[in-house]
Design a protein around this motif. Structure first.
Motif, PDB file in Angstrom:
ATOM      1  N   ALA A   1      72.551  53.138  39.574  1.00  0.00           N
ATOM      2  CA  ALA A   1      73.789  53.982  40.208  1.00  0.00           C
ATOM      3  C   ALA A   1      75.011  53.842  39.314  1.00  0.00           C
ATOM      4  CB  ALA A   1      74.045  53.223  41.471  1.00  0.00           C
ATOM      5  N   GLY A   2      74.882  53.069  38.154  1.00  0.00           N
ATOM      6  CA  GLY A   2      75.993  52.874  37.363  1.00  0.00           C
ATOM      7  C   GLY A   2      76.865  51.807  37.651  1.00  0.00           C
ATOM      8  N   PHE A   3      76.569  50.706  38.539  1.00  0.00           N
ATOM      9  CA  PHE A   3      77.446  49.637  38.870  1.00  0.00           C
ATOM     10  C   PHE A   3      77.130  48.343  38.333  1.00  0.00           C
ATOM     11  CE2 PHE A   3      76.988  52.510  42.892  1.00  0.00           C
ATOM     12  CZ  PHE A   3      78.434  53.291  42.736  1.00  0.00           C
ATOM     13  N   ASP A   4      77.982  47.243  38.228  1.00  0.00           N
ATOM     14  CA  ASP A   4      77.919  46.075  37.791  1.00  0.00           C
ATOM     15  C   ASP A   4      76.894  45.232  38.615  1.00  0.00           C
ATOM     16  OD1 ASP A   4      77.998  43.906  36.453  1.00  0.00           O
ATOM     17  OD2 ASP A   4      79.885  43.355  36.404  1.00  0.00           O
ATOM     18  N   ALA A   5      75.678  44.822  38.328  1.00  0.00           N
ATOM     19  CA  ALA A   5      74.706  44.390  39.093  1.00  0.00           C
ATOM     20  C   ALA A   5      75.152  42.967  39.334  1.00  0.00           C
ATOM     21  CB  ALA A   5      73.476  44.211  38.520  1.00  0.00           C
ATOM     22  N   THR A   6      76.066  42.276  38.464  1.00  0.00           N
ATOM     23  CA  THR A   6      76.182  40.717  38.491  1.00  0.00           C
ATOM     24  C   THR A   6      77.146  40.691  40.028  1.00  0.00           C
ATOM     25  OG1 THR A   6      76.179  40.534  36.263  1.00  0.00           O
ATOM     26  CG2 THR A   6      77.344  38.649  37.574  1.00  0.00           C
ATOM     27  N   ASP A   7      78.163  41.172  40.059  1.00  0.00           N
ATOM     28  CA  ASP A   7      79.149  41.366  41.102  1.00  0.00           C
ATOM     29  C   ASP A   7      78.390  41.669  42.464  1.00  0.00           C
ATOM     30  OD1 ASP A   7      81.025  40.386  39.272  1.00  0.00           O
ATOM     31  OD2 ASP A   7      81.869  42.435  39.219  1.00  0.00           O
ATOM     32  N   ILE A   8      77.544  42.808  42.472  1.00  0.00           N
ATOM     33  CA  ILE A   8      77.118  43.017  43.546  1.00  0.00           C
ATOM     34  C   ILE A   8      76.077  42.078  44.082  1.00  0.00           C
ATOM     35  CG2 ILE A   8      75.637  44.868  44.626  1.00  0.00           C
ATOM     36  CD1 ILE A   8      76.994  46.860  43.165  1.00  0.00           C
ATOM     37  N   LEU A   9      75.234  41.586  43.188  1.00  0.00           N
ATOM     38  CA  LEU A   9      74.240  40.715  43.637  1.00  0.00           C
ATOM     39  C   LEU A   9      75.008  39.084  44.180  1.00  0.00           C
ATOM     40  CD1 LEU A   9      71.243  40.747  40.808  1.00  0.00           C
ATOM     41  CD2 LEU A   9      71.367  41.396  43.171  1.00  0.00           C
TER      42      LEU A   9
ATOM     43  N   TRP B   1      70.428  42.830  56.973  1.00  0.00           N
ATOM     44  CA  TRP B   1      70.317  44.049  56.470  1.00  0.00           C
ATOM     45  C   TRP B   1      71.333  44.721  55.535  1.00  0.00           C
ATOM     46  CZ3 TRP B   1      65.540  44.656  57.778  1.00  0.00           C
ATOM     47  CH2 TRP B   1      65.225  44.687  58.997  1.00  0.00           C
ATOM     48  N   TYR B   2      71.812  43.964  55.010  1.00  0.00           N
ATOM     49  CA  TYR B   2      72.892  44.284  53.827  1.00  0.00           C
ATOM     50  C   TYR B   2      72.187  44.369  52.389  1.00  0.00           C
ATOM     51  CZ  TYR B   2      77.224  43.973  56.205  1.00  0.00           C
ATOM     52  OH  TYR B   2      78.345  44.347  57.372  1.00  0.00           O
ATOM     53  N   GLY B   3      72.323  45.662  51.870  1.00  0.00           N
ATOM     54  CA  GLY B   3      71.964  46.010  50.677  1.00  0.00           C
ATOM     55  C   GLY B   3      72.980  46.737  49.950  1.00  0.00           C
ATOM     56  N   VAL B   4      72.494  47.125  48.836  1.00  0.00           N
ATOM     57  CA  VAL B   4      73.334  48.165  47.734  1.00  0.00           C
ATOM     58  C   VAL B   4      73.888  49.217  48.344  1.00  0.00           C
ATOM     59  CG1 VAL B   4      73.748  48.809  45.394  1.00  0.00           C
ATOM     60  CG2 VAL B   4      72.203  46.683  45.832  1.00  0.00           C
ATOM     61  N   ASP B   5      75.036  49.409  48.331  1.00  0.00           N
ATOM     62  CA  ASP B   5      75.946  50.684  48.759  1.00  0.00           C
ATOM     63  C   ASP B   5      75.947  51.506  47.317  1.00  0.00           C
ATOM     64  OD1 ASP B   5      77.122  52.966  49.783  1.00  0.00           O
ATOM     65  OD2 ASP B   5      78.958  51.507  50.699  1.00  0.00           O
ATOM     66  N   ILE B   6      74.995  52.671  47.142  1.00  0.00           N
ATOM     67  CA  ILE B   6      75.401  53.367  45.843  1.00  0.00           C
ATOM     68  C   ILE B   6      76.226  54.468  46.126  1.00  0.00           C
ATOM     69  CG2 ILE B   6      72.765  52.906  45.431  1.00  0.00           C
ATOM     70  CD1 ILE B   6      72.133  55.530  46.318  1.00  0.00           C
ATOM     71  N   ALA B   7      76.853  54.498  47.429  1.00  0.00           N
ATOM     72  CA  ALA B   7      77.671  55.672  47.328  1.00  0.00           C
ATOM     73  C   ALA B   7      79.245  55.048  47.160  1.00  0.00           C
ATOM     74  CB  ALA B   7      77.772  56.103  48.807  1.00  0.00           C
ATOM     75  N   GLU B   8      79.755  53.778  47.521  1.00  0.00           N
ATOM     76  CA  GLU B   8      80.816  53.265  47.210  1.00  0.00           C
ATOM     77  C   GLU B   8      80.938  52.182  45.973  1.00  0.00           C
ATOM     78  OE1 GLU B   8      83.270  54.596  48.721  1.00  0.00           O
ATOM     79  OE2 GLU B   8      82.438  55.634  50.122  1.00  0.00           O
ATOM     80  N   GLY B   9      79.806  51.614  46.036  1.00  0.00           N
ATOM     81  CA  GLY B   9      79.576  50.607  44.819  1.00  0.00           C
ATOM     82  C   GLY B   9      79.829  49.244  45.259  1.00  0.00           C
ATOM     83  N   GLY B  10      79.304  49.116  46.271  1.00  0.00           N
ATOM     84  CA  GLY B  10      79.613  47.717  46.887  1.00  0.00           C
ATOM     85  C   GLY B  10      78.234  47.369  47.449  1.00  0.00           C
ATOM     86  N   ILE B  11      78.480  46.811  48.868  1.00  0.00           N
ATOM     87  CA  ILE B  11      77.387  46.292  49.886  1.00  0.00           C
ATOM     88  C   ILE B  11      77.644  46.822  51.067  1.00  0.00           C
ATOM     89  CG2 ILE B  11      76.852  44.345  48.590  1.00  0.00           C
ATOM     90  CD1 ILE B  11      77.819  42.642  50.664  1.00  0.00           C
ATOM     91  N   CYS B  12      76.762  47.059  52.035  1.00  0.00           N
ATOM     92  CA  CYS B  12      76.812  47.598  53.358  1.00  0.00           C
ATOM     93  C   CYS B  12      75.376  47.286  54.134  1.00  0.00           C
ATOM     94  CB  CYS B  12      77.218  49.123  53.222  1.00  0.00           C
ATOM     95  SG  CYS B  12      75.880  50.354  52.820  1.00  0.00           S
ATOM     96  N   ASP B  13      75.703  47.557  55.315  1.00  0.00           N
ATOM     97  CA  ASP B  13      74.336  47.571  56.364  1.00  0.00           C
ATOM     98  C   ASP B  13      73.826  48.788  56.261  1.00  0.00           C
ATOM     99  OD1 ASP B  13      72.558  47.088  58.393  1.00  0.00           O
ATOM    100  OD2 ASP B  13      74.227  46.163  60.025  1.00  0.00           O
ATOM    101  N   THR B  14      72.750  48.536  55.338  1.00  0.00           N
ATOM    102  CA  THR B  14      71.971  49.874  55.048  1.00  0.00           C
ATOM    103  C   THR B  14      71.235  50.417  56.368  1.00  0.00           C
ATOM    104  OG1 THR B  14      70.112  48.437  54.104  1.00  0.00           O
ATOM    105  CG2 THR B  14      71.854  49.250  52.549  1.00  0.00           C
TER     106      THR B  14
END
Length: 237
Positions: free
Chosen positions: A110-118, A133-146
């Motif tokens: 998705a083009g985001f920094d994996a270090t900060d999100i992990l 249930w929190y995973g990668v939010d590829i729409a906003e570039g953070g984490i969310c309840d997927t």
């Protein structure tokens, strides 16, 4: 029965289109693109999506996507590793670390920094009780309840993928030796019967050594000399 029927021109082809069908059991998808490669890739993507929906209907159970399951399993394995003595603790920790590759790869795709999100996912899964249930939010570039966001995966697919990955790792670890047949250094070794090959003459160095040995014993020389070397006959003959 259909409420509307018409013939449409799509590219270079003409299609009969049936619309407003009250009891339609099938449908047709028309893919268009600038190249055959793009069309083939689009067809594969749509086929994968349809197979995922089919698997969801068969399994009757879904889990959250976006790497949420992998992060939750990784957290549980890290906690369990602390209760193991010996090398088993390192193996369990390595397995937990390997599961984090899935959300990391999602971030990179998705083009985001994996270090900060992990780091945010580890903190969320470890500290919050409702963070499983929190995973990668590829729409906003953070984490969310997927799970609430509608990013679902069939539970059977998730179990099969983790099981297949574990089996592949076990197969690789079971390989204890690799045997390689080296190629012959002699290009003519594989040509013809080795027993019928003609004997090669002695090299110059070997011939000179044998000549010196024969001369020391009073014998005659064989005449095998190096390139550019010749005997000189003295006055005495």
């Amino acid at each position: 029965k259909c409420g509307k029927f018409e013939e449409r021109q799509v590219g270079d082809e003409r299609f009969n289109v049936f619309e407003e069908c009250p009891e339609a059991l099938t449908s047709t998808m028309v893919l268009r693109g600038g190249s055959e490669q793009f069309i083939a890739e689009s067809e594969r993507s749509i086929h994968d999506a349809l197979m995922v929906v089919k698997r969801c209907l068969k399994s009757r159970a879904v889990v959250a996507g976006g790497g949420a399951v992998e992060m939750e399993v990784s957290k549980v394995l890290r906690e369990h590793a602390l209760t193991i003595d010996g090398k088993g603790q390192l193996i369990t920790t390595a397995f937990a670390k390997a599961l984090e590759v899935v959300p990391a790869q999602l971030c990179e795709n998705a083009g985001f920094d994996a270090t900060d999100i992990l780091a945010a996912l580890r903190r969320k899964h470890a500290q919050d009780a409702d963070g499983k249930w929190y995973g990668v939010d590829i729409a906003e570039g953070g984490i969310c309840d997927t799970f609430k966001s509608g990013v679902w995966e069939p539970s059977d697919n998730k179990c099969n993928s983790i099981g297949a990955a574990a089996e592949a790792a076990c197969v690789i670890l079971s390989i204890d030796e690799t045997v390689v047949n080296p190629k012959s250094q002699d290009p003519g070794a594989m040509q013809g019967n080795p027993g019928m090959q003609q004997k090669r003459p002695l090299s110059n160095m070997m011939g000179n050594a044998m000549d010196a040995a024969n001369a020391a014993k009073g014998g005659s020389r064989s005449g095998n000399l190096g390139n550019g070397v010749s005997y000189m006959q003295g006055r005495g003959g």
